[in-house]
Every structure is written in C-alpha cells, then in structure tokens.
Scaffold this active site. Sequence first.
Site, PDB file in Angstrom:
ATOM      1  N   HIS C 197    -136.378  46.061 -89.039  1.00 31.48           N
ATOM      2  CA  HIS C 197    -136.168  47.473 -89.374  1.00 31.48           C
ATOM      3  C   HIS C 197    -134.679  47.756 -89.511  1.00 31.48           C
ATOM      4  O   HIS C 197    -133.871  47.242 -88.761  1.00 31.48           O
ATOM      5  CB  HIS C 197    -136.828  48.438 -88.399  1.00 31.48           C
ATOM      6  CG  HIS C 197    -136.415  48.313 -86.954  1.00 31.48           C
ATOM      7  ND1 HIS C 197    -135.684  47.280 -86.449  1.00 31.48           N
ATOM      8  CD2 HIS C 197    -136.659  49.139 -85.896  1.00 31.48           C
ATOM      9  CE1 HIS C 197    -135.500  47.454 -85.152  1.00 31.48           C
ATOM     10  NE2 HIS C 197    -136.071  48.564 -84.797  1.00 31.48           N
ATOM     11  N   HIS C 211    -132.543  56.883 -80.883  1.00 30.64           N
ATOM     12  CA  HIS C 211    -131.559  55.915 -80.381  1.00 30.64           C
ATOM     13  C   HIS C 211    -130.808  55.228 -81.512  1.00 30.64           C
ATOM     14  O   HIS C 211    -131.265  55.193 -82.655  1.00 30.64           O
ATOM     15  CB  HIS C 211    -132.217  54.858 -79.483  1.00 30.64           C
ATOM     16  CG  HIS C 211    -133.090  53.871 -80.198  1.00 30.64           C
ATOM     17  ND1 HIS C 211    -134.463  53.988 -80.259  1.00 30.64           N
ATOM     18  CD2 HIS C 211    -132.801  52.734 -80.889  1.00 30.64           C
ATOM     19  CE1 HIS C 211    -134.974  52.977 -80.937  1.00 30.64           C
ATOM     20  NE2 HIS C 211    -133.986  52.197 -81.341  1.00 30.64           N
TER      21      HIS C 211
END
Lengths: 304, 304, 304, 304
Positions: C197, C211
């Site tokens: 990702h 985050h």
Amino acid sequence: MAKVMRMGRAELKVLDLEKAVDYYTNVIGLEETGRMGDSVYLKAWDEYDHHSIILTKSKSAGLAHFGFKVETEDDLAYFERKVEEFGCTTTRVSNNTRLGEGEAVRFILPTGHQCELYHEIDFIGKKVGHVNPHPWSLESKGIAPHSLDHILLTGDDLKTVTRFFIEALNFRQSEKITTVDGEEMLGTFLFTSNKAHDIAFVKGPDAKLHHAGFHVEELHDVFRAADILSMYEVPFDITPTRHGLTRGKTIYFFDPSGNRNEAFAGGYYAFPDMPTVTWTEDKIGQGIFYHRRELSESFMKALT
Amino acid sequence: MAKVMRMGRAELKVLDLEKAVDYYTNVIGLEETGRMGDSVYLKAWDEYDHHSIILTKSKSAGLAHFGFKVETEDDLAYFERKVEEFGCTTTRVSNNTRLGEGEAVRFILPTGHQCELYHEIDFIGKKVGHVNPHPWSLESKGIAPHSLDHILLTGDDLKTVTRFFIEALNFRQSEKITTVDGEEMLGTFLFTSNKAHDIAFVKGPDAKLHHAGFHVEELHDVFRAADILSMYEVPFDITPTRHGLTRGKTIYFFDPSGNRNEAFAGGYYAFPDMPTVTWTEDKIGQGIFYHRRELSESFMKALT
Amino acid sequence: MAKVMRMGRAELKVLDLEKAVDYYTNVIGLEETGRMGDSVYLKAWDEYDHHSIILTKSKSAGLAHFGFKVETEDDLAYFERKVEEFGCTTTRVSNNTRLGEGEAVRFILPTGHQCELYHEIDFIGKKVGHVNPHPWSLESKGIAPHSLDHILLTGDDLKTVTRFFIEALNFRQSEKITTVDGEEMLGTFLFTSNKAHDIAFVKGPDAKLHHAGFHVEELHDVFRAADILSMYEVPFDITPTRHGLTRGKTIYFFDPSGNRNEAFAGGYYAFPDMPTVTWTEDKIGQGIFYHRRELSESFMKALT
Amino acid sequence: MAKVMRMGRAELKVLDLEKAVDYYTNVIGLEETGRMGDSVYLKAWDEYDHHSIILTKSKSAGLAHFGFKVETEDDLAYFERKVEEFGCTTTRVSNNTRLGEGEAVRFILPTGHQCELYHEIDFIGKKVGHVNPHPWSLESKGIAPHSLDHILLTGDDLKTVTRFFIEALNFRQSEKITTVDGEEMLGTFLFTSNKAHDIAFVKGPDAKLHHAGFHVEELHDVFRAADILSMYEVPFDITPTRHGLTRGKTIYFFDPSGNRNEAFAGGYYAFPDMPTVTWTEDKIGQGIFYHRRELSESFMKALT
C-alpha cells in the site's frame, strides 16, 4: 555446593485428553512418547529424556505436579535432606508410578504446589541424533520449542518460598518485584541453571499455575509461533513483546483447558554472583511487558 | 559437586596498545575500565565485573592468560586442591597484581596455556543498572556483545586436557571431534555453565590461541556485527554461518594484532546429563561450518 | 499508462515545534534538512530528496497536506488533467512556497484531505553516498527508518475515494475490507508502486489522519523500534504484531502532538494483476491485528 | 510511460528432469502445476499465475528463455514495437506453445539470451486464498520462496544491453559496476518494478545464465534456507552474506544440473528518480560480497 540441574517436567491437568494431545502435538509440536492410565507423555524435539510434559485428564485444569531433575542419586538424597531440614515433609514416589520415571522425592512447596526432585528417567534421545547431528529437524511440527523452559506459579508468601528455593534447593534469585518501599515481595524469579529463571512466583492465590514456558530460539521464532497460533485460532493472552524482567521475548496463550503457555526466547545468562535485579511496583508494567508498560487484567486473573 | 562459575577474563597480547584499544572499544564496543602498566582493562556492557578483557602490550600476539571465576573463596581452595591432585603445580597470584583483581590460583594447562581461577574482582555494574533496568543501552557502540563467552585453544594432547577439565575442574564435555575410528580426539568442547561451551580445544600446537568468542544475542546481531566489521575494514576469517558443533551462529575476524575474535549467538543449553555429541573427522567440515561443509586454510592455520 | 511514483511527503501539524523536532530527530531518527517559517523539514537516511516530513506548528494536530511525487513534468500535467476530469478542482502551488520544493498541483480528495502531486524537489542524497556505498550508516539515531512509507486516512465515502485513486491517479487496490455481504467498503488499500500500500483509507470522519507509516527493514527492526520507544517513554497504540492486511510487521505509537506513527516492515510486492484481497467485517480483527484478532478502541478512535 | 510489470518466468534447462523436479519441489519448495512434453511447470506459493519456473529436459544446463509479464495486450503491442524499433527482430510465440500461456513476443537480447514478453497466462491463485488469507501456509515445504525474483545473466556488451532495457523496455538502471576510470561497464542492474533489480548482467560470455534468484522475506529466511540446503547436501556457491549491490541478503547454490540459484531477501525499494549507484572495479569485492570483500573463483566461473 550441589545444584539442582533443571526444570525437568510439568504435569498439566487437562479437561479433554484428546483435545489436549492434539494441541500439544500439532500446535506446540511436542512428540508423544507414551501413555499410561489417564496420562499422555510428551517431549520436545531438543530434549533427551522420555518426557517433559505429562497431560493428565482431570476435572479441573492446573498443575498436578512439576519436577526438577538432579544430576545424581547422591544429589537426590542431599536435597531430600535439605528439604526436610527446611521443614517440609518429603515422601518417596516409587519407581514407575509414572511412565519412564525412576524414584522421586515429593514435597509440598510453601505456596502449596506439588514439587518433585528426581534423577532417574528413561533416555530417548533426539531425532537428529548425537553423532554428526543436523541443527534442527525438517520434520518438526507447529511451534516446535526446544524444551520446557520454566514455570511461573502464584502464591501468598513469596518471602518464604524464595527462602525455600535458596536455602533448601540452592537456587539464586535473579530478579524480584517489590512494593516501592521495598517491604513486600510481589514477584520472585529464581534460577539454578544459567537461565534467567527456572521457576518464578508472583503474588496470588496459593497452589495455582500462571504459566508453563517453552523455550524457542529467537525473536523470529516467537513471532512465527504467534502466526501459528492465529492459524489454529488458539486464544492469546499476550501478543509478541519483550519482558523487562529477564529481557526475554514472549507470547502467552492458552491450551484448550485454559492452562496458560508461553513461548519464550532469549533472556540473559544468569550467574550466582549477579545482584538481584529489582523492579519496584510503580514500574511493574514495564517490568512485565516492556512495550505496553501496563499489566492486563487477563494476565493477572487467569490462573489454573 | 562444586562448579566453576564461568569464563571470566582473557588477557590478550597485542602489538600496538592504542590500536588495540581503539578496536576493542569502537569496533567491538567494550568499555575501558582502567589502565595499569602496559595493560588496558575492558568490560562488555552486560557484565557486572571490572573487566573481562585485558589488553597487554607485547612483542607477539596471543593469550597471556585466561581465568575462570568461581563462586566462593572455598570453591577457590577446593579447585586449587583438585588441580594440585591432578598433578598441576599451582601458585597464588597476589591481590592487585592486576587492576581490580583479588588473589588468583594460577597453573599451566596440559596444553601449555596459562590459566587462573579467581573469586575476587571489583564490581562495576552496568550502565542500565539493576533497578528497573532497560534491556539494552542506546549508548552502546560497535558490535556491543553482551559478554566474553568462551575461548578456543589449540593443543596436542586433547585427551589429557579434557580429563583435566573433567576431573580437576568438574567440567563436562558437550561435544568432541574424533577420527572416524573414534580413536583420536581432534577437538573437545567443555562446559561448566549451561552454555554449549565455556572453553574448547582443537588439535594443534600447544599454548596457542585460536579465538576469543563474544556473546551476541541473535542471528541478526551476528549479521549486523559482520556489516560493522566491513565498515571498519576489519579482516574476516569466516563470514556469517552456523556451526554444526554447538549450533551457534558465528563470524570470525581478526583484531589489529591478528588475534582471532568471534561474535557468537545461540548454541543450545547444555546440561551434565546430555550425551557427548560426536563429530567424526569425515564430517568435520559441516561440524565446524555447517553451510560451507569444509574447513578453510586460514581457519586452521592462523593462530596466535 | 503513467504512474504516480510514490508517497513523497507528509506535512504534519504539531502543537509544539521543538518537542516535535526533538522526537522526529532523536526517537524516529530523521535528519533535519531545513527550516522556513513555522515549519521544519526532515528526511530519512535512505531518502535522496530534500524532505519527506514537514513539521508545521499549528493549533491542532493532524495532516496539513501530503504529496505524491511523479516522474516527470509531463506526468504532472497528465495527472493534473486526470484529476480535473474526475471533477476535483486543482490549483498550482508555486515554486518555493515551501523549502526545496518546485511547483505542485494541489487538490482536495473526496475524503476532504489536502493532496498534492509534484515532480520537482531538491536532491540532497544520502550520507552513505551512491558510489561504493555502505548498506547503512553507523551514525543513525533512534528508530532510523529507511523512508516515509505510506499514510492511512479516514473518510466517509471510501468507494468514491477508491475510484478517484484508480481513475484519476492510476492506482490499484491491493486489499479492501467490506461488510460481510460485500455491499459496503470499510477499508481500502491502494498502491502505485509495488508496495502493498502507498495510501489507505478506513471508514471514519473525513479529513482526518489515522497514521503516517515509516519503512523499517525487518521484524527485528520493528522490535528494536519498540524497545527504543519504551526507552523514550513514547506512548504505544499497538505493540509488535503482524497485520493480516499487507502481511506487514508493525507497531503504532504517538508523536508528542498525538499524531499516530507506524514502524512498518515487510508486506508483499503488489502488482497490478493481483486480485484484490478481501477482508470481511467478521474477520476485520485478524485483518488488522493478525495475532490479537480484535480491534482496540484506541486504534479506532484516536485520529488527528 | 508504460512499464513492464515484472520478471514472470524462467525456463531452465535441466539434465535429469525427475531429479530437477524433486529438487525444485522439495528443496526449493515450489509447487508443480503441470507437465507438457519434456517440461514441468512450477509456481511459488505466493504467486498467482500458473507458473514462474519451467524445467525442460535438455542435453546441457542453462536458461532456455525467460519472460517479462506486461499489464495489458496494448502494452504487449507497445513493447513489441519498441523492441523492433531498437533493432531486434521479434516473433510471436503462439498460444499454448507452452502450458497455460497465451501469446508471447519473442526476441533475442543483445547478449544473445532468449527473452519473451507476455500478458496472458492462466491464473491459479494461492493456497492461502485472497479472502481473509493467512499470511503464509503451514503446508509449505523446503525453502518456500515467495516468488521468482530476478535473473542475472552474462554478456559481452553491457552498454548495449543496458541501453536496450532502458530504451526498448523502459527499465531504469539502479546500479552499475565500472572500471575505475568509469570507461567500461562490468555489471549492470536494471529494474522495472520497485525492486532493486529485476534483471542484471555481468561481464562474461554471451547467452549464459549466472543465476535465478528467488525472493525470501528476511535474513532469517536466508539463513534457514542455508540450513535446509545443508540438510539436503545441496552444493553451495556462497554461504549467507550481504550484497553491497542492492544491499540484499543472499545465498547462492546449485541445482542438480549446475544451474545457480539464489535465495535473496531485502534490497531497497528502487524508484526511477534515484541516481545510479556506482561500484568501481577496485571495490567490486565488497560490491558483490559485502563481508568477504573479494570475489570467489566459482562465483565468476560457474555459468550455465
């Protein structure tokens, strides 16, 4: 000064014997070495003796007994005398009461746990052999720990049980947890080999088991063990982390009867001349779980 | 039966003292704890005692002496008597002959090496302390081993030196290398703690050092050590691999005087009841270097 | 088909600039590369460009903007057109609005986040250089991640933001979390490089940061990072574990302003021809935390 | 700018097909997915496509062909045109010439190697599935690499083959080895994904294979692979070490026909904007073997 050699065996009470055997052979990866009565005997791949774990069908989970192996029959007689001198009554468990075992000296710890000392036990050896051996076996299953490593028990009077291990069994204390004023002992970690602990106690009800710890080699093996537990849907108590106490890398999880197991790697080499490492109660969180820095309720409450 | 506690110190002869100190403090990452005469004293970060390595300026490299620490003064006297009974002459090295040390019992091994036993040595402690300690220190430099682990020496008569360690010092033999017919011993690995070896000997000239081994924790630390050695252009003998013997993970390299060092991780827990693992000469390659499966010339020939 | 090159930078809003700089340089171990106005610019040791993290003093924590780097100015114009065609208004951020940066194309994601595309940014290089470089530097501090790896954001309409990344930015979806009936998307993981990702979204309030993830190499580095965080008393969200999604090894923790950081290792190589891995809501626990197998409240609730 | 997706397959010539299958399935741990004529088709556990390795019985060892997978049929036509424009003749390999494969574009590299581009290949999927998948499978055997990672070939004219990959196939050069004066290229490392290399060439005879590399996850897996190779008595070329080039962790070894294999972990993420890392011939030793810092004869000479 004679030394007890090592934590040799733990007899775990289990509610469903076949479920337990399936778990300890396939998930933990121990090898079944025999059956007698309601008990199944198992060893880890890197152990020479007939068994280190006995699973015994019972109405409740917990620890039926555990035993330390001593080096000679003379040592057995020596420690028998020392245990008696400390004020504990000993009995001799006769030969072959359990499978593959010789005579044992049995007594009850100040914390109410059934403890034995023994020298004689059948030798089975390792699949890798001891002539030009390979370092590990491709045939291992599951977590495949090297050996039973230690057990952690709960008890009320940790000062007395510590004194018992030091005075009667010649152990040393590697670490302790105390109240901030240092008055009360809340945890005691004891060793007879050069491992950071061979047995430990934390404050709690007498005669209960907190966990049985298995030795794996490195952090990677702890993490791999955690993956395997998730594949088998085994319930975790604590996911991978480091202990402040002993510095070991660890996971905790439960067998099908609710007995807590640990896969433990690392931990320093302990020697009799080391000062006792002290953890004060205000730092107990990081003492137990170095990363999370706080205790969990399940870790404190789940006992068998 | 009393036990020697551990390999406590090794005094290495070095050709250029400042180069040696630079290497052992910055590359290995030991801490300098004192100087006296032509000697510099060092400890590893995870050791409590005043020193485990002494570097002494000399005209040739090698091992000036090494010493085992015993647990009590009584043990010192006991082993002194046992060494004498074996037929080795002992002398008492007086207090403060070297820095931070108490009295020692000195004798010459059947292989010609200078060996000492001692109990007294100054306590320094660790930077992480022993109250609520962190597991390691961010201030460490270089390879940062936990401790001196073992030494490997060469000698001609391995049967006698093995017998000496077993009979006079109560060691056990964890592993041995023999000719295929089992007649001659080509290597002997001996332990007094629960480490796979505290000292070892391979067939070769008397009174020579093969290597001093430092304990690092895991494979990752061995590999990181190898990277660091390349950054400092330290010459390697053996790049990362596994030993068949002891199962440890290892690298070998040379200090600026040509003394061989090892960074060693792992190795099983040895116990007195284990059978001696035997490697036959035809498998010596994989016994020493499990992956390469053959000895290298430098590994056999470079001795100090 | 042109590709966006990588997640290039994230501008984090911090409450106390000096505390933030201290944390990101000493604990995370980034290098400060410049200051302008209320912002401090930082890069990781293994990044070539001028910065990947910008810390900007602000009254609330969160993500001021983040940016993807594209390979050429043509790609910038191409994606600018594609973003416009999707229906998002773009503006050009002029040269040197921030330190070391060239022109950028700015727009607001369907989830309300400020996003930029850019090609030009100053080249700084690495301390190890790119001629005969060492693999890492002994001078690194703290966790020392290789690079900014990815960010995870929250938003309400995950279908539209997924479509935006696929249609306007030529990303692919590596994984998704859906309700058990497959109707609703609760999480979407998108890649443009070959990492599992480059950006991800989970269901939640628009315009929030979950985050920012930093890339470390192996499990060992994740664990070492966790140790360092405990030494600096940085609060953890999640201690070492594995993600089911991406298979990465991970820890989550908070910067002094409450922005969540991740140290992330591993994760497979993603390719455009892989099927989208699907996690159903009943397995979301093990999808996110493969060992614990349940979400924690803090992980769901703490957003900036 | 269109990109080739990845190294998709390598067809290895083997002398004894059954020995080869035994080795690639049990030691390497690939899965057999089909047989046709004198060929056996295999995939790694973490690959979706029908095969990545084809073993073809032949009178000599070596590489019959290798192929890159592209994302679309349009990409196939695009690169076919670019290869022709570069001056290489292409032919279309028809559907099902080999098992599970669609049409391919075939041409000969400037170094004489048979290369193909393809888009169509049967999808098999992974045993862990892609709905709520476990991160790895307990059923894996042997080294169990994730995937075919890259190949390294030898050739005489490295400048031209580099230009071919950059101009015709849109690759980038991550690293190169040059003479000290920078005039001649002795090695070239090329990428199209974000891996540090998808293909590489070193100076040597045309049309030869140096090695086929398999991707394992971490250092620990490289070391475990080395242990397994010793258990199966597979000959090593290079025992565990780090590459300076790519920074990967590596071992080299030989299949039963003498084709060199690599188990490779790590290596940085490469991006098109990185400068080409340069190794000068005087540092070639540490460029190839970061620890040993010198080339071995077998590494240079053994080609198939």
